[in-house]
Design a protein around this motif. Sequence first.
Motif, PDB file in Angstrom:
ATOM      1  N   LEU A 106      45.573  42.352  34.312  1.00  0.00           N
ATOM      2  CA  LEU A 106      45.879  42.091  35.719  1.00  0.00           C
ATOM      3  C   LEU A 106      45.821  40.595  35.967  1.00  0.00           C
ATOM      4  O   LEU A 106      44.826  39.939  35.639  1.00  0.00           O
ATOM      5  CB  LEU A 106      44.890  42.813  36.632  1.00  0.00           C
ATOM      6  N   GLU A 107      46.871  40.036  36.524  1.00  0.00           N
ATOM      7  CA  GLU A 107      46.947  38.605  36.790  1.00  0.00           C
ATOM      8  C   GLU A 107      46.668  38.333  38.268  1.00  0.00           C
ATOM      9  O   GLU A 107      47.194  39.014  39.152  1.00  0.00           O
ATOM     10  CB  GLU A 107      48.324  38.065  36.403  1.00  0.00           C
ATOM     11  N   THR A 108      45.838  37.340  38.525  1.00  0.00           N
ATOM     12  CA  THR A 108      45.498  36.949  39.891  1.00  0.00           C
ATOM     13  C   THR A 108      46.566  36.026  40.456  1.00  0.00           C
ATOM     14  O   THR A 108      46.887  35.001  39.849  1.00  0.00           O
ATOM     15  CB  THR A 108      44.141  36.233  39.916  1.00  0.00           C
ATOM     16  N   ARG A 109      47.123  36.382  41.603  1.00  0.00           N
ATOM     17  CA  ARG A 109      48.112  35.552  42.278  1.00  0.00           C
ATOM     18  C   ARG A 109      47.442  34.777  43.427  1.00  0.00           C
ATOM     19  O   ARG A 109      46.378  35.171  43.912  1.00  0.00           O
ATOM     20  CB  ARG A 109      49.246  36.412  42.824  1.00  0.00           C
ATOM     21  N   PRO A 110      48.073  33.677  43.877  1.00  0.00           N
ATOM     22  CA  PRO A 110      47.501  32.916  45.003  1.00  0.00           C
ATOM     23  C   PRO A 110      47.255  33.810  46.217  1.00  0.00           C
ATOM     24  O   PRO A 110      48.025  34.720  46.521  1.00  0.00           O
ATOM     25  CB  PRO A 110      48.577  31.858  45.284  1.00  0.00           C
ATOM     26  N   SER A 111      46.157  33.527  46.902  1.00  0.00           N
ATOM     27  CA  SER A 111      45.718  34.386  48.005  1.00  0.00           C
ATOM     28  C   SER A 111      46.576  34.202  49.243  1.00  0.00           C
ATOM     29  O   SER A 111      47.313  33.220  49.387  1.00  0.00           O
ATOM     30  CB  SER A 111      44.259  34.077  48.341  1.00  0.00           C
ATOM     31  N   ARG A 142      47.424  29.017  37.451  1.00  0.00           N
ATOM     32  CA  ARG A 142      46.341  29.232  36.483  1.00  0.00           C
ATOM     33  C   ARG A 142      45.017  28.675  37.008  1.00  0.00           C
ATOM     34  O   ARG A 142      43.966  29.296  36.860  1.00  0.00           O
ATOM     35  CB  ARG A 142      46.694  28.592  35.144  1.00  0.00           C
ATOM     36  N   ALA A 143      45.095  27.494  37.625  1.00  0.00           N
ATOM     37  CA  ALA A 143      43.877  26.884  38.159  1.00  0.00           C
ATOM     38  C   ALA A 143      43.266  27.747  39.254  1.00  0.00           C
ATOM     39  O   ALA A 143      42.041  27.926  39.323  1.00  0.00           O
ATOM     40  CB  ALA A 143      44.188  25.487  38.689  1.00  0.00           C
ATOM     41  N   PHE A 155      39.611  29.653  39.023  1.00  0.00           N
ATOM     42  CA  PHE A 155      38.600  29.424  40.050  1.00  0.00           C
ATOM     43  C   PHE A 155      38.188  30.730  40.713  1.00  0.00           C
ATOM     44  O   PHE A 155      36.997  31.007  40.886  1.00  0.00           O
ATOM     45  CB  PHE A 155      39.128  28.445  41.098  1.00  0.00           C
ATOM     46  N   HIS A 156      39.178  31.549  41.085  1.00  0.00           N
ATOM     47  CA  HIS A 156      38.864  32.792  41.778  1.00  0.00           C
ATOM     48  C   HIS A 156      38.056  33.730  40.887  1.00  0.00           C
ATOM     49  O   HIS A 156      37.000  34.232  41.276  1.00  0.00           O
ATOM     50  CB  HIS A 156      40.143  33.494  42.239  1.00  0.00           C
ATOM     51  N   ASP A 157      38.569  33.988  39.669  1.00  0.00           N
ATOM     52  CA  ASP A 157      37.905  34.956  38.800  1.00  0.00           C
ATOM     53  C   ASP A 157      36.552  34.452  38.320  1.00  0.00           C
ATOM     54  O   ASP A 157      35.621  35.241  38.116  1.00  0.00           O
ATOM     55  CB  ASP A 157      38.799  35.273  37.602  1.00  0.00           C
ATOM     56  N   GLY A 158      36.431  33.131  38.129  1.00  0.00           N
ATOM     57  CA  GLY A 158      35.184  32.591  37.620  1.00  0.00           C
ATOM     58  C   GLY A 158      34.148  32.299  38.675  1.00  0.00           C
ATOM     59  O   GLY A 158      32.964  32.154  38.353  1.00  0.00           O
TER      60      GLY A 158
END
Length: 406
Positions: A14-19, A284-285, A289-292
Motif C-alpha cells: 500500500l502506497e501513501t499518497r499526499p493527504s 516519497r518524502a 514522514f507520514h509512515d515513520g
Amino acid sequence: MTTTGTLRLDLAGLETRPSQVWGGIRLVPLVRAEPLPGLRLHPRLYCDSVGVVTVGPRTAYTSYIPHGFVADWGADSGDSGPAAAYGTQLRGGNGESGGGRGQGAGGRTPDGRGRAHRAPEPVASMPLRIHRRMARREAKHRLRFLPLHLALEGYLSLHFGGPTIAWEEWSQRALRQGLSPRVEEAYVGTTVRGLGDALKVFEIHPGQCGVLVHAADALAAAFVVPHPEDYRALHATLVQDLYGELVHQYALLSAAVPDFVPRIDESRVRSTADLRAAVAAERRAWAEFHDGTMAAGLLDADYTSRKVYGMGGFTLSRFLPAFRPREENHIGEVITDADGAVAYLKTFRLSEAQIRRGHLLARLAAHDWRLAATAEEFGLTEAEFAARIEAAGFGTLLRHRVAAQP
C-alpha cells in the motif's frame, strides 16, 4: 478453535499518497499498484437499528450497528470481471434472528446516527436487530461479519470473567458475574466535526484501497480493503463507524491543520522528466514522514491477536494493544493472506481512560487478581490501589470493607 499470537501491522503493498485536509480532519489515501487477489468485500446495510449480538452463553454485545461487511473469497470472489456487489441493499436480506439472554458485554453510541442512504419514514422507536455471532458463515466462500464491533467486543471482553481465584478482597458479585455488564462509550462518525464533509468533498484516487483518518493530526482510524471497487462501495461507511472520545474532542476543539504543500526547486527543473522526478521525490518524502512519524503509533506497536475465522487462504483476526498508559493505543481487526499481507484492516483509537482500564485489568490478571501484589507493582498501598479500581469504574468488584478503607 481460536488461536492467539503476536502481530505487527505491515502495510507493504500500500502506497501513501499526499493527504487531503478539511479543517481539523486529514485523510491520507492508501493506494495499491494491483488489487489483492482472491478476496472481495461488500456492504450490508441495516439502517438505523440497535444490534444485539450473541457472543457466548448468556452473554450479548449491544451497540448501534448500522452495517455489516460480507467477505467473498475463492471462486466467488468476483476477481474475474465486473460483478454485482452481493448484499448491497437497504435492509439485510438474511432475516437474522435468535439470541441469548442475560447480561453481557455492551457498547453504546450516545451521540447521533449515521446514514449512507435515503432515510426511511420516521418510526415510533428505533428497531432492534438480533445478530447470530460477530462473524457468521453464510455460504461456502462467504462470511458476514460486523466491522469494528468485532474489535470492540474483544476489548469489552478483556478478562470479562473477573477474578479467577476467590480472594477475600473481591465481592460475591465479582466472583459470580465478573465484569458483566461492561459498558464503554463511543461517538458515531456523523458527530466527529468535519469528517462527513471531508469524506464527501475529497476525491478517491485511482487504485485507492484504504485511508488513514487523522483528527488534529492524531491518527484516529485506519481502513484498508483488498480492491479499489470495494473501497468505493465502502468509503461512505466511515461516517457510520465508531470513534473514541479523544478523536471526537480533537476534531471539535482543534484549529485547521496545515495542508501538504510540495516544495520544488525550480532551478533544478529543466524538462518534464525533471518535474516528474521532483514530484515523485516529494511524494516519497511525504510518505516516509507520514509512515515513520504520524502513523508510527499504529505501525510500530506489537499487538496480541486472536484468530476469529479462517477463510481459505485468508485469516480474520482481531487484536489488542499492550495498554501502555500515556501512549497511542489502537484496537482493531485484520484479514491477512497466507503471506501475511494485509487485505482488510479497521482500527479504533482508545481514549486515555480506556487505556487505563485495559492496563488495570491486564495487570490484575497477570497477578492472578491478587490485590496486594498488583498494588505493589504500581507502588501503591492496597487502599490506594482500591481507590484506583473505584475510579476506573470497577468498584463493584471489591468487597465493601476493602473499598471503604481509609
